[in-house]
Design an enzyme around this catalytic site. Sequence first.
Site, PDB file in Angstrom:
ATOM      1  N   GLU A  93       0.815  -1.223   0.000  1.00  0.00           N
ATOM      2  CA  GLU A  93       0.000   0.000   0.000  1.00  0.00           C
ATOM      3  C   GLU A  93       0.852   1.279   0.000  1.00  0.00           C
ATOM      4  OE1 GLU A  93      -2.951  -0.421   3.093  1.00  0.00           O
ATOM      5  OE2 GLU A  93      -3.987  -2.000   1.978  1.00  0.00           O
ATOM      6  N   GLU A 136      -4.379  -9.093  -1.144  1.00  0.00           N
ATOM      7  CA  GLU A 136      -4.963  -8.822   0.175  1.00  0.00           C
ATOM      8  C   GLU A 136      -6.403  -8.362   0.056  1.00  0.00           C
ATOM      9  OE1 GLU A 136      -2.622  -6.304   2.850  1.00  0.00           O
ATOM     10  OE2 GLU A 136      -4.492  -5.592   3.701  1.00  0.00           O
TER      11      GLU A 136
END
Length: 444
Positions: free
Chosen positions: A198, A295
């Site tokens: 991220e 994810e």
Amino acid sequence: MNIKLVTTTYQEDIKNTNESIKEFSFDRGVEMKVVNLYPDMEYQTFDGFGGAITEAAGYTFSLMSKGNQKRILEAYFGNNGNRYNLVRTHIDSCDFSVSQYAAMNDPADTDFNSFSLDRDEKYIIPLLKEAEQTAGKALSVMLSPWSPPAFMKTNGQRTEGGSLKPEYRQFWAEYICHYIKQYRNKGFSIDMITIQNEPNATQPWDSCLYTGEQEKEFLRDYLYPVLVANGLEEVEVCVWDHNKERMFERACEIIDEETDKMVQGIAFHWYTGEHFDAIKLVHERFPDKKLIFTEGCVEYSRFSEAGQLENAQMYAYDIIGNINAGMNAFIDWNLILNKEGGPNHVGNFCDAPIMCDTENDIVQEKLSYTYIGHFSRYIEPGAKRIASTKYTDKLEVVSLKNPNGSIVIVLLNRSHEEVPVALRLGGQVTEFSVPGSSIVTGVI
């Protein structure tokens, strides 16, 4: 020719899974309620399914009885379970760690003399070893960093974003490669890495920001050369590792004529919506790159009111849409968590397909676990997505052809109504119904 149908319904909080066999017969011109399969129209290869062995998962696992540990391992990695062949874990701590840590914290130790995997040895590595023993084979492992050590970052801490200091780019590349080599020395197959989890999010937990240009420069000028120098050039590098809505832009920013050979895939998450067209765009622009879901979870902060059926449907809907858009592999987030949805050192609690009451030694398989199994138990690594058509938006449909020639079709019905199907394949047809609020897997 026949089809084995595996159907899971969920009514009044009761799950029911049953199997049936339907025979095909000659197609006499059926036109209504048709779902078509076209095995000769092949698309991407699918590499498999997996989940994340975080420190939180490993710690929770360690508190369960031996009997329940075996049950969990069989549920995910056993031949009669969900048959995972992929694992993702974190380089140093992430939010789903018991606390923050790094393998070393000495800015002067460029020889990595103080480097230690002691934290990984406590909870992550034991679970990974037992997973491989249960699977009876080496698992394909992906490593992902949430943050470099604090001394390498502009904000001087693992949390709240910050960036990698330019003067530490070489050191950080060496650190990542050292982590890979240490895991390989312990016998694990580290096949894939992502550059940064991220990279577009400033989080109260372990995080680090990269612009597209920064990620490209780090890969091109530091990480890839260091991988090559360490004999690790076969490790597949995936960029982005964040939500789908910006994956096309990031891929375009990083991949050019010079970096093309350095990038094997684009990793993505689901937290900002379906964005199946973003996956399709990346596949169209970069058809030789793997598209890996790395994810997704049901966050309590956003979906605390949702029930098991809604959560399970969210998984199945996303898997179907992702595969149809070009996805090559699916790696879920935490394999297991405790009854609070942790441990998580910043309280970012989430659901997992298997939850554990560690105080009372109780294992709860959620409906999401069963729904994932409707894919992972039947779709083999190396399967090819094949073409299909459907007659109604009440069904989500995906179909693949396994290496042995068997065909798998998964049908998701999120409506409350029963949906009839006339399944056509190669001049033959069979009829069955998909119950309301159900998922059906067919194997031909």
